[in-house]
Write a protein that holds these residues in place. Structure first.
Motif, PDB file in Angstrom:
ATOM      1  N   PHE A   1      39.272  63.078  51.773  1.00 55.48           N
ATOM      2  CA  PHE A   1      40.350  63.123  52.760  1.00 55.48           C
ATOM      3  C   PHE A   1      41.691  62.763  52.136  1.00 55.48           C
ATOM      4  O   PHE A   1      41.760  62.274  51.012  1.00 55.48           O
ATOM      5  CB  PHE A   1      40.052  62.179  53.939  1.00 55.48           C
ATOM      6  N   MET A   2      42.722  63.044  52.941  1.00 59.04           N
ATOM      7  CA  MET A   2      44.101  62.728  52.551  1.00 59.04           C
ATOM      8  C   MET A   2      44.703  61.854  53.630  1.00 59.04           C
ATOM      9  O   MET A   2      44.516  62.118  54.815  1.00 59.04           O
ATOM     10  CB  MET A   2      44.885  64.047  52.473  1.00 59.04           C
ATOM     11  N   ILE A   3      45.428  60.816  53.211  1.00 55.34           N
ATOM     12  CA  ILE A   3      46.155  59.997  54.175  1.00 55.34           C
ATOM     13  C   ILE A   3      47.644  60.054  53.849  1.00 55.34           C
ATOM     14  O   ILE A   3      48.050  59.790  52.716  1.00 55.34           O
ATOM     15  CB  ILE A   3      45.665  58.538  54.163  1.00 55.34           C
TER      16      ILE A   3
ATOM     17  N   ILE B   1      41.472  52.954  56.993  1.00 55.70           N
ATOM     18  CA  ILE B   1      40.554  53.588  56.035  1.00 55.70           C
ATOM     19  C   ILE B   1      39.099  53.213  56.314  1.00 55.70           C
ATOM     20  O   ILE B   1      38.202  54.051  56.185  1.00 55.70           O
ATOM     21  CB  ILE B   1      40.995  53.243  54.589  1.00 55.70           C
ATOM     22  N   PHE B   2      38.876  51.991  56.721  1.00 53.49           N
ATOM     23  CA  PHE B   2      37.514  51.550  57.045  1.00 53.49           C
ATOM     24  C   PHE B   2      36.906  52.474  58.099  1.00 53.49           C
ATOM     25  O   PHE B   2      35.768  52.929  57.969  1.00 53.49           O
ATOM     26  CB  PHE B   2      37.534  50.100  57.543  1.00 53.49           C
ATOM     27  N   ARG B   3      37.687  52.765  59.115  1.00 52.92           N
ATOM     28  CA  ARG B   3      37.201  53.646  60.192  1.00 52.92           C
ATOM     29  C   ARG B   3      36.917  55.051  59.683  1.00 52.92           C
ATOM     30  O   ARG B   3      35.886  55.643  60.019  1.00 52.92           O
ATOM     31  CB  ARG B   3      38.222  53.701  61.328  1.00 52.92           C
ATOM     32  N   ILE B   4      37.819  55.565  58.888  1.00 52.82           N
ATOM     33  CA  ILE B   4      37.644  56.932  58.356  1.00 52.82           C
ATOM     34  C   ILE B   4      36.373  57.018  57.515  1.00 52.82           C
ATOM     35  O   ILE B   4      35.552  57.910  57.689  1.00 52.82           O
ATOM     36  CB  ILE B   4      38.875  57.360  57.538  1.00 52.82           C
ATOM     37  N   VAL B   5      36.210  56.057  56.616  1.00 53.69           N
ATOM     38  CA  VAL B   5      35.058  56.070  55.701  1.00 53.69           C
ATOM     39  C   VAL B   5      33.747  55.971  56.487  1.00 53.69           C
ATOM     40  O   VAL B   5      32.790  56.690  56.207  1.00 53.69           O
ATOM     41  CB  VAL B   5      35.171  54.920  54.671  1.00 53.69           C
TER      42      VAL B   5
ATOM     43  N   LYS C   1      33.439  61.960  46.083  1.00 52.05           N
ATOM     44  CA  LYS C   1      34.309  61.706  47.237  1.00 52.05           C
ATOM     45  C   LYS C   1      35.700  61.344  46.699  1.00 52.05           C
ATOM     46  O   LYS C   1      35.823  60.509  45.815  1.00 52.05           O
ATOM     47  CB  LYS C   1      33.773  60.535  48.056  1.00 52.05           C
ATOM     48  N   ILE C   2      36.697  61.993  47.273  1.00 49.39           N
ATOM     49  CA  ILE C   2      38.068  61.789  46.811  1.00 49.39           C
ATOM     50  C   ILE C   2      38.914  61.285  47.978  1.00 49.39           C
ATOM     51  O   ILE C   2      38.895  61.890  49.050  1.00 49.39           O
ATOM     52  CB  ILE C   2      38.686  63.131  46.329  1.00 49.39           C
ATOM     53  N   ALA C   3      39.660  60.218  47.762  1.00 54.56           N
ATOM     54  CA  ALA C   3      40.617  59.758  48.772  1.00 54.56           C
ATOM     55  C   ALA C   3      42.005  59.954  48.182  1.00 54.56           C
ATOM     56  O   ALA C   3      42.366  59.314  47.194  1.00 54.56           O
ATOM     57  CB  ALA C   3      40.384  58.295  49.122  1.00 54.56           C
ATOM     58  N   ILE C   4      42.750  60.868  48.767  1.00 54.69           N
ATOM     59  CA  ILE C   4      44.112  61.115  48.293  1.00 54.69           C
ATOM     60  C   ILE C   4      45.073  60.362  49.207  1.00 54.69           C
ATOM     61  O   ILE C   4      45.037  60.515  50.423  1.00 54.69           O
ATOM     62  CB  ILE C   4      44.449  62.618  48.283  1.00 54.69           C
ATOM     63  N   LEU C   5      45.895  59.536  48.593  1.00 55.14           N
ATOM     64  CA  LEU C   5      46.827  58.732  49.369  1.00 55.14           C
ATOM     65  C   LEU C   5      48.260  59.099  49.008  1.00 55.14           C
ATOM     66  O   LEU C   5      48.587  59.277  47.824  1.00 55.14           O
ATOM     67  CB  LEU C   5      46.607  57.238  49.080  1.00 55.14           C
TER      68      LEU C   5
ATOM     69  N   ASN D   1      37.172  51.949  46.236  1.00 63.12           N
ATOM     70  CA  ASN D   1      36.513  51.804  44.928  1.00 63.12           C
ATOM     71  C   ASN D   1      35.043  51.434  45.120  1.00 63.12           C
ATOM     72  O   ASN D   1      34.148  52.023  44.512  1.00 63.12           O
ATOM     73  CB  ASN D   1      37.162  50.691  44.082  1.00 63.12           C
ATOM     74  N   GLN D   2      34.811  50.456  45.977  1.00 63.84           N
ATOM     75  CA  GLN D   2      33.449  49.952  46.192  1.00 63.84           C
ATOM     76  C   GLN D   2      32.537  50.980  46.860  1.00 63.84           C
ATOM     77  O   GLN D   2      31.323  50.915  46.742  1.00 63.84           O
ATOM     78  CB  GLN D   2      33.497  48.681  47.045  1.00 63.84           C
ATOM     79  N   ASN D   3      33.172  51.925  47.570  1.00 63.26           N
ATOM     80  CA  ASN D   3      32.392  52.956  48.245  1.00 63.26           C
ATOM     81  C   ASN D   3      32.377  54.280  47.482  1.00 63.26           C
ATOM     82  O   ASN D   3      32.133  55.338  48.069  1.00 63.26           O
ATOM     83  CB  ASN D   3      32.904  53.133  49.679  1.00 63.26           C
ATOM     84  N   ASN D   4      32.616  54.171  46.181  1.00 61.60           N
ATOM     85  CA  ASN D   4      32.515  55.328  45.271  1.00 61.60           C
ATOM     86  C   ASN D   4      33.454  56.480  45.558  1.00 61.60           C
ATOM     87  O   ASN D   4      33.110  57.637  45.348  1.00 61.60           O
ATOM     88  CB  ASN D   4      31.072  55.857  45.237  1.00 61.60           C
ATOM     89  N   TYR D   5      34.634  56.145  46.044  1.00 60.61           N
ATOM     90  CA  TYR D   5      35.680  57.158  46.160  1.00 60.61           C
ATOM     91  C   TYR D   5      36.544  57.116  44.916  1.00 60.61           C
ATOM     92  O   TYR D   5      36.811  56.030  44.379  1.00 60.61           O
ATOM     93  CB  TYR D   5      36.592  56.871  47.362  1.00 60.61           C
TER      94      TYR D   5
END
Ligand SMILES: [Mg+2]
Ligand SMILES: [Zn+2]
Length: 175
Positions: free
Chosen positions: A135-137, A166-170, A6-10, A46-50
């Protein structure tokens, strides 16, 4: 076959940084101001393995408002600051170019300035991406175009609380 990641692009300015000093061209850490909930949001990812990856246009380099080295230093200080709260950005990619730049080396039409997605292609080479959960934010339509060009979900952030956003998105993604 490695498990997909899982990738979070900010985006940086307007998502992690709220400062508008110098019209938002920030080259020094003293001018950088964390957005509300930003550090907590990164830690949560980080804690959610992104993998947490920043992709940012820094045409201030091409425009000679600050140097390439300044930006490298600023990003190091951002990472150091995050370490104090046990949060981590895995990678930062920045585009120093602009077609109207004054620094010869960086005055060009490149393929890394968002909405172009050369950096996503780089990310793809490093990790096997979980497209559904990644996702991308960003705070600009060019960020959303970048997401679209990369086949991941894009979410437009409007400078409220990044952690809540981010909490909602995840959690929507994991259900
Ligand atoms: Mg931005
Ligand atoms: Zn570029």
């Amino acid at each position: 076959m490695t498990r997909s990641k899982k990738i979070a692009i900010l985006d940086r300015d307007g998502v992690l940084n709220k400062s508008n000093i110098n019209n938002g061209y920030i080259g020094l850490f003293k001018d950088f101001k964390w957005i509300k909930g930003a550090k907590k949001a990164i830690k949560y990812l980080n804690q959610n393995n992104y993998k947490v990856i920043v992709v940012t246009n820094q045409s201030g380099i091409a425009r000679k408002y600050f140097s390439y080295k300044d930006v490298v230093k600023l990003h190091k200080l951002m990472k150091d600051d995050l370490k104090r709260t046990n949060a981590k950005i895995d990678r930062i990619f920045f585009c120093p170019h602009h077609k109207d730049g004054v620094v010869k080396k960086y005055k060009l039409i490149c393929s890394c300035r968002k909405p172009k997605n050369k950096f996503f292609k780089k990310i793809k080479k490093i990790w096997n991406i979980d497209y559904k959960k990644s996702f991308m934010i960003g705070d600009q339509l060019t960020d959303m175009e970048f997401a679209k060009n990369s086949n991941i979900n894009g979410f437009l952030f409007k400078k409220n609380d990044l952690y809540k956003f981010i909490f909602r998105i995840v959690n929507e993604r994991n259900n």
